[in-house]
Design a protein around this motif. Structure first.
Motif, PDB file in Angstrom:
ATOM      1  N   ASN A   1       3.323 -67.301 -56.673  1.00  0.00           N
ATOM      2  CA  ASN A   1       2.186 -66.627 -57.457  1.00  0.00           C
ATOM      3  C   ASN A   1       2.046 -65.277 -56.961  1.00  0.00           C
TER       4      ASN A   1
ATOM      5  N   GLY B   1      -0.392 -80.104 -59.038  1.00  0.00           N
ATOM      6  CA  GLY B   1       0.478 -79.355 -58.958  1.00  0.00           C
ATOM      7  C   GLY B   1       1.371 -79.056 -57.757  1.00  0.00           C
TER       8      GLY B   1
ATOM      9  N   SER C   1      -3.720 -71.519 -54.417  1.00  0.00           N
ATOM     10  CA  SER C   1      -2.884 -70.274 -54.780  1.00  0.00           C
ATOM     11  C   SER C   1      -1.314 -70.475 -54.283  1.00  0.00           C
TER      12      SER C   1
ATOM     13  N   GLU D   1      -6.725 -65.666 -66.581  1.00  0.00           N
ATOM     14  CA  GLU D   1      -5.905 -66.474 -66.078  1.00  0.00           C
ATOM     15  C   GLU D   1      -6.107 -68.066 -65.737  1.00  0.00           C
ATOM     16  N   ALA D   2      -7.363 -68.128 -65.261  1.00  0.00           N
ATOM     17  CA  ALA D   2      -7.649 -69.301 -64.615  1.00  0.00           C
ATOM     18  C   ALA D   2      -8.077 -70.075 -65.758  1.00  0.00           C
TER      19      ALA D   2
ATOM     20  N   LYS E   1      -2.359 -76.661 -63.087  1.00  0.00           N
ATOM     21  CA  LYS E   1      -3.007 -76.160 -64.147  1.00  0.00           C
ATOM     22  C   LYS E   1      -4.583 -76.588 -63.892  1.00  0.00           C
TER      23      LYS E   1
ATOM     24  N   PHE F   1      -5.961 -69.094 -69.842  1.00  0.00           N
ATOM     25  CA  PHE F   1      -4.492 -69.533 -69.744  1.00  0.00           C
ATOM     26  C   PHE F   1      -4.587 -70.640 -68.934  1.00  0.00           C
ATOM     27  N   GLN F   2      -5.476 -71.428 -68.352  1.00  0.00           N
ATOM     28  CA  GLN F   2      -5.564 -72.518 -67.487  1.00  0.00           C
ATOM     29  C   GLN F   2      -4.650 -72.689 -66.372  1.00  0.00           C
ATOM     30  N   ARG F   3      -4.217 -71.471 -65.753  1.00  0.00           N
ATOM     31  CA  ARG F   3      -3.181 -71.343 -64.733  1.00  0.00           C
ATOM     32  C   ARG F   3      -4.076 -71.096 -63.713  1.00  0.00           C
TER      33      ARG F   3
ATOM     34  N   ASP G   1       1.554 -74.599 -58.332  1.00  0.00           N
ATOM     35  CA  ASP G   1       1.601 -74.091 -59.690  1.00  0.00           C
ATOM     36  C   ASP G   1       0.387 -74.982 -60.684  1.00  0.00           C
TER      37      ASP G   1
ATOM     38  N   GLY H   1      -3.495 -72.238 -60.288  1.00  0.00           N
ATOM     39  CA  GLY H   1      -2.667 -71.742 -59.353  1.00  0.00           C
ATOM     40  C   GLY H   1      -2.460 -70.096 -59.006  1.00  0.00           C
ATOM     41  N   SER H   2      -2.337 -69.698 -60.384  1.00  0.00           N
ATOM     42  CA  SER H   2      -1.903 -68.137 -59.979  1.00  0.00           C
ATOM     43  C   SER H   2      -3.312 -67.347 -60.120  1.00  0.00           C
TER      44      SER H   2
END
Ligand SMILES: Nc1ncnc2c1ncn2[C@@H]1O[C@H](COP(=O)(O)OP(=O)(O)O)[C@@H](O)[C@H]1O
Ligand SMILES: [Mg+2]
Lengths: 360, 293
Positions: free
Chosen positions: B54, B47, B36, B254-255, B41, B258-260, B39, B262-263
């Motif tokens: 975040n 990252g 968290s 999100e995870a 992916k 959008f494959q993010r 950044d 971290g956020s």
């Protein structure tokens, strides 16, 4: 006019007949105890009087008015339950005043009535507490207060003392008696405890299997039981019953086996034939160690001697029939002894051997 | 036996469980916390460390706050309606009537259905072309034309709430029924003799026995409702126009969409924090009621 009158009350649950025709009437100020073994229908009858249970048949009248279709709240009765049945979230004061609150009695008048009831029961310091903060005895007082404050025509009690410990039960019993005298209240009181019944009642109705076996003052019920069931139910230890028959000369009665004779009362002497089977009832405390000539005499063999302090219980048999004598504490009795005893013929109670009904 | 040994033995006996818990909960948890603050992916490596970026973006950005609002609305509505329906059902089932045992058994069915099956079922009911709800409402004249209940932002959340309530009110009803049956007969009788009407009897006699179990049901159901994912995913995937996008849906998108990572991780942790607060209040309630009785 009777304060309470029951006529032909029956109650059926499916095929089971819980009450089989109950008639009784109660005058103002009477303390009637419904006495009987567990399951004989006492609570059902009390709930029918309260209107919480609808009878299958029969009529309840309170102050002359038929209660058919009348809601419990409009019957002018108040009820005290075995489990106290207090409202857990309300203070003692509101518990006591709840019936008045529901009847829209003005707050000031209500508070005064609650205070008066609390004063009588000596629970004024508890008025702001909740039921969970009270002992069993205090809860029972609150439950009684809830009934008192209503000033009803009839008070109904369902085994109110049976959840209390022995000492408290005794105190509360005395207090109930005092309250009854002071308030001249009309009470129907259910219990299975014959000592409670004897001490509290102005009249006792002994119930068995949905019927009233006998109704009368405690004295009558105790001294003149109407049948063998009542005889065996009352007293601790209960009345001794001995089977036997009338002797050939028609003058006396002899036990089934064992020695001795009891004189037959004149009424029975004339009406019954020699050899007729008869059962006699003898209260243990009427038995005396006596050599007095003329008194009724039997002989018992003693198995066990129990000293309770105030008295001696000699437990044994007359012939082969169990027998208990309640003797003076200084009577010299030893286990294994053969004990001749005597009693006043007037204290004997005679029963038909087949029906168990009293004959005199 | 010395109490020190009892304590030691208790820990020893719990050790295997603790090891498993550390492995499947604590380690992923720690990893999530680490993620968290990056950044990262979903695919690819590491990252870079970004500090509280975040979190800052989340708490100031619209999507998270909107999802929080949607989730809260969903939780409040569904739990409130479940409690209302559950208590009413329990009061009915507490009455004596023929076939009561059968009705009780039947009532538990919706709760026994898997959530996904329930969601599919309600999608059929809400179907804009051949759904049962449209025909019912049209035939009774409540609507004048077929509507797409799950396709309109104004009705989608309500439609899901209804499906969720239908599934979960039986649980509340069963808990409430058990509580009702603990109300002593004598107290009920006393209130009748005292002249209390139905409403006063509920308030004075029934409610005190109901409130404890019901509080527990409410907290448990609220925790569940806050985590809601499956029923919404099957019925609307968070749409239309994000009208039913709750926190769990948002975290998932999100995870994984959008494959993010971290956020997504920071969102997941915030949701966990909120749910933990409910759980703590649950434990506090349990403690208090245990101390009370
Ligand atoms: N609602 C009921 N349904 C069926 N049987 C009942 C019901 N209530 C009481 N009974 C039966 O009626 C009998 C008398 O019960 P009750 O009046 O409570 O006895 P008591 O108070 O003398 O112990 C019992 O055998 C009991 O099982
Ligand atoms: Mg009873």
């Amino acid at each position: 006019m009777n304060t309470l009158e029951l006529s032909g009350i029956t109650k059926r649950y499916g095929a089971m007949e819980t009450l089989k025709g109950i008639d009784l009437s109660l005058e103002a100020g009477e303390f009637l105890v419904l006495l009987g073994a567990s399951g004989c229908g006492k609570s059902t009858l009390l709930n029918i009087i309260a209107g919480l249970i609808e009878p299958t048949d029969g009529d309840v009248r309170i102050a002359g008015r038929s209660m058919r279709g009348v809601h419990p709240k409009n019957r002018d009765i108040a009820m005290v339950f075995q489990s106290y049945a207090l409202y857990p979230n309300l203070t003692v004061a509101r518990n006591i005043g709840f019936g008045l609150e529901m009847r829209k009695v003005p707050a000031a008048e209500r508070a005064a009535a609650v205070r008066r009831a609390a004063e009588i029961l000596q629970i004024e310091p508890l008025l702001e507490r909740r039921p969970s903060e009270l002992s069993g005895g205090q809860r029972q007082r609150v439950a009684i207060g809830r009934a008192l404050v209503r000033d009803p025509k009839v008070f109904l009690f369902d085994e109110p003392l049976s959840n209390l410990d022995a000492k408290l039960r005794l105190e509360t019993r005395t207090e109930l008696k005092r309250l009854h005298h002071a308030l001249k209240a009309t009470v129907v009181y259910v219990t299975h405890d014959q000592v409670e019944a004897m001490t509290l009642a102005t009249r006792i109705a002994v119930m068995r299997d949905g019927r009233i076996e006998q109704i009368g003052t405690p004295r009558e019920i105790y001294d003149r039981p109407a049948n063998l069931y009542v005889a065996g139910f009352m007293g601790s230890p209960p009345m001794n019953v001995l089977k036997g028959s009338i002797t050939d000369d028609s003058l006396s009665w002899a036990p089934l086996d064992g020695s001795g004779r009891l004189p037959l009362p004149p009424a029975l002497r004339d009406s019954l034939r020699p050899g007729t089977a008869l059962t006699v009832g003898i209260r243990p405390e009427r038995v005396g160690l006596s050599s007095t000539a003329g008194a009724a005499q039997l002989t018992m063999t003693v198995d066990v001697v129990e000293l309770t302090g105030a008295e001696i219980l000699a437990v044994g048999q007359v012939g082969s029939q169990p027998f208990i004598a309640n003797l003076d504490p200084d009577a010299a009795v030893e286990p294994g002894a053969t004990l001749p005893f005597a009693m006043d013929p007037a204290s004997l109670r005679w029963f038909d051997a087949d029906s168990g009904k009293a004959l005199t | 036996m010395p109490s020190a040994w009892i304590t030691t033995r208790a820990w020893l006996l719990m050790l295997p469980l603790l090891v498993v818990m550390v492995a499947v909960v604590s380690w992923p948890m720690a990893e999530t916390v680490r993620l968290s603050f990056t950044d990262a992916k979903l695919v690819g490596t590491g990252g870079a460390y970004v500090g509280f970026d975040n979190y800052a973006k989340l708490l100031t950005g619209r999507p998270f706050l909107l999802a929080l609002k949607t989730t809260t609305l969903f939780a409040v509505l569904s739990v409130a309606l479940e409690v209302l329906a559950g208590v009413l059902a329990a009061l009915l089932l507490d009455q004596e009537f023929r076939g009561r045992t059968l009705v009780r058994a039947l009532m538990i069915l919706p709760w026994a259905l898997p959530t996904v099956v329930n969601a599919m079922l309600w999608r059929l009911i809400y179907n804009p072309e051949y759904g049962a709800l449209n025909s019912l409402l049209l035939q009774t004249g409540l609507i004048s034309g077929y509507r797409s209940w799950l396709g309109e932002p104004t009705s989608a959340l309500w439609a899901i709430v209804a499906a969720d309530v239908w599934k979960n009110f039986p649980l509340v009803a069963l808990i409430a029924l058990a509580a009702l049956q603990a109300v002593p007969r004598d107290v009920k009788a006393a209130a009748i003799v005292d002249g209390a009407g139905a409403f006063a009897r509920f308030r004075i006699v029934t409610w005190p026995y109901l409130v404890g179990p019901l509080t527990i049901a409410v907290v448990l159901r609220t925790i569940e409702a806050f985590k809601v994912f499956d029923i919404i995913w099957v019925m609307t995937r968070g749409g239309p126009a994000n009208a039913t996008r709750t926190l769990s849906i948002l975290v998932y998108q999100e995870a994984f969409s959008f494959q993010r990572a971290g956020s997504g991780a920071s969102m997941a942790l915030l949701v966990t924090l909120i749910v933990t607060l409910f759980a703590v209040s649950y434990i506090a309630i349990l403690r208090r009621s245990a101390a009370g009785s």
